[in-house]
Design a protein around this motif. Sequence first.
Motif: not given
Lengths: 448, 448
Positions: B248-253, B280-289, B366-371, B395-398
């Motif tokens: 679980a990583q939220t900041e690029i540095e 790292p894990g990522i949770t996407p929330i996708i919108g047209r905008t 609660s939104a993403a368990q720290g991801h 190297d990729g994402f979960n």
Amino acid sequence: MRSMKKQMKLGAFLSVPGNHLAGWRHPDAVPETDMDFGWYMRLAQMAERACYDTIFFQDTAAVGGSDALAAGDMTRTRLSRIVKLEPTATLAALAVGTSHIGLIATATTTYNEPYNIARRFATIDHISNGRAGWNLVTSQIEDEAGNFNRDEHVEHALRYERAIEFHEVVTGLWDSWDDGAFLHDKASGVWFDAEKMHFLNHRGKHFQVRGPLNVARSPQGRPVVAQAGSSEPGRELAARTADVVFTAQTEIEAARAFYADVKGRTHRFGRMPDDIKIMPGITPIIGRTEAEAREKYEALQALLPDDVALSALARFTRGIDIFSYPLDGPMPDLPEANSAKSRQQLIMDMARKHNMTLREVARSVSAAQGHRVLVGTVDYIASELETWLDQDAADGFNVICSYYPGPFQAFSEQVIPELQRRGIFRTAYEGRTLRENLGLRVPASRYA
Amino acid sequence: MRSMKKQMKLGAFLSVPGNHLAGWRHPDAVPETDMDFGWYMRLAQMAERACYDTIFFQDTAAVGGSDALAAGDMTRTRLSRIVKLEPTATLAALAVGTSHIGLIATATTTYNEPYNIARRFATIDHISNGRAGWNLVTSQIEDEAGNFNRDEHVEHALRYERAIEFHEVVTGLWDSWDDGAFLHDKASGVWFDAEKMHFLNHRGKHFQVRGPLNVARSPQGRPVVAQAGSSEPGRELAARTADVVFTAQTEIEAARAFYADVKGRTHRFGRMPDDIKIMPGITPIIGRTEAEAREKYEALQALLPDDVALSALARFTRGIDIFSYPLDGPMPDLPEANSAKSRQQLIMDMARKHNMTLREVARSVSAAQGHRVLVGTVDYIASELETWLDQDAADGFNVICSYYPGPFQAFSEQVIPELQRRGIFRTAYEGRTLRENLGLRVPASRYA
């Protein structure tokens, strides 16, 4: 009316690559049936086409004969049942390619934890829509001890004590959630009904397990429980816990006595005789004539060297050095065993009754591991099975083949149609779950 | 030329029925994704159509929050991840309906025996023709202890010590048989070559395991090993044992530092940085905008009551009574944890950095368990992933979704094509095995 006749249950005991110790050497045998999942699937689908109640996988968590191998016994390199697919993962995979047949596998109570076993079989029951069964055993093979932090096998009585408690925990965990516990109520935000959740809070001699299980109640209420021990504590455990009993029986009188004894014990545990289906193993050797069948049997035996036969017998002769006895002398007396007790007794009784030499005993056991070998025509085999069924020596049979796929296909495509013609075996599945097909009730939750 | 660009690995972390604690309440969510195998199969096949490297199942051998439930905390009845299918049986079943995608599941080293785990994953590797992976963890959930004969969770350092030895035993057992060990020689009657069989004879502090494994060497040589601990002993274990690291990583540095640190440790264990894929894990929330995506995120958060959020956060706040602190006050300091140490640290760092209230922390976790939550357009999300990939933060994402199947389908059918357009993700599988697709070597047997 067909339903007036007692109906036979049939299990396909897939003893790959073959239950005869030299079966794999037969020109038609496919030795790859031990590790090639494609073959497992083809055999399961063949069994389903023939309307078997269930397929069944035996299991040990060790390479059989590890002690002998470690001691340098090279005879062991000529024994075939060394590796295979782990059966619970295999059942789950077979659930996807089948739709009606039951899926039973062995898992030992000696070297597992009940929470893990309860979860896995409940999951297979969900994946298969109610076709899972667990063959509850205590470990029979001394070799397993060495893979589970032990120098010696767990003592027989202690294994059974643990098995009884293990069963109590597993069935308790299967009752963790009532049907309808999960509300999924988006409006109120309530996921489950706490009134329908049950902590087990088990604290026993061998296990301390709180629960609840993290799997919802499964389609069969509880997966089917099979049992295969035939010793005194084995019979008690069966009467108490088993829906299905697998057994080795070679003589009808002994089989009838076993049948009556196990069913007679059910009352003491608040159960009914019909709650248990008793299914001895049989190995069919089918010929168009009796002579042809006999030739087939002899051809298999001709592939079996004496030393391989003796090496396999050694599993049942712990405590003496079986290799030091003359092959053409009598079968020596055996000290009391710590495992496979009843199988050992069966072998000794057979040897005494038929006055067999050590060589003859070894070669006979190698042919079917103590199970009954039926050598003859389709009609003969069907008649024998019908007689045992009618005379309450069995509720059905576990079909164990010398090698795969030939003899299994022959039984499925030749003997089963004859059983159907006689009106004692189904031509289509009655139900969707294994319990429905076996004619077993869905057990009530202990919290009901 | 496309192959000049660093290629992204993608895992589908199927966190059914949804990783957002209130995700299941979304009008489009299918709550039955937690127990209905048909949905597992549809999600796996969807992932395979989109060319993910692997699906992945997290696991715990307990109902999460059992302690709180036992203490009567009814808030827990509004949390959804309570039951699910046991993951190893599920992987085996999913192998049958898929042909290229990897199949990874968690199994704890704390409450299993290595012989059982080695067998099961080797078997799944055979069933799937080389697509199995084992996510090696030490148990993170205190609730598990109560299901495995313990009053208290095993201590952190001891769990890691056991995990290291467990890995040694499992990989040793996977090397039990050389390729070609099984001769199946019908003429000579020799089944296997004893020279190609290896006893492990392991005698360590936690385990005594003789071997050999009763499963032949599997198609990948050894199943892929994933690892998810990010604490100091977790990083050591990863550098030593992991083919894949989930984190679980939220900041690029911080992610770049973690990436460099774990890869930098490999040399000490005779391994290369590229032998480990960090995802790292990522949770996407996708919108047209961006605004639409933000609205979707807020709509999910609106379904989440504060007390449910706080109840979930309690998993990471053992040792203090989190419910006694004011929701609009600062996040309190936490005592040192015995489990999920690094996740706890991540949460504390986030709270301090952004000066968050307890309520904000609880709702964010609660939104993403720290991801990391990526809220935005397809182009934004693809760009963020590409940046992390290029800058060696990953190297990729979960890919972990708030609920199923909608957001997972959206990522698979909208973001992945954009990644493919950018030339950083495959349009067809390169190989048949998980190792081939991840670009990992087949490990040599320790006996080679």
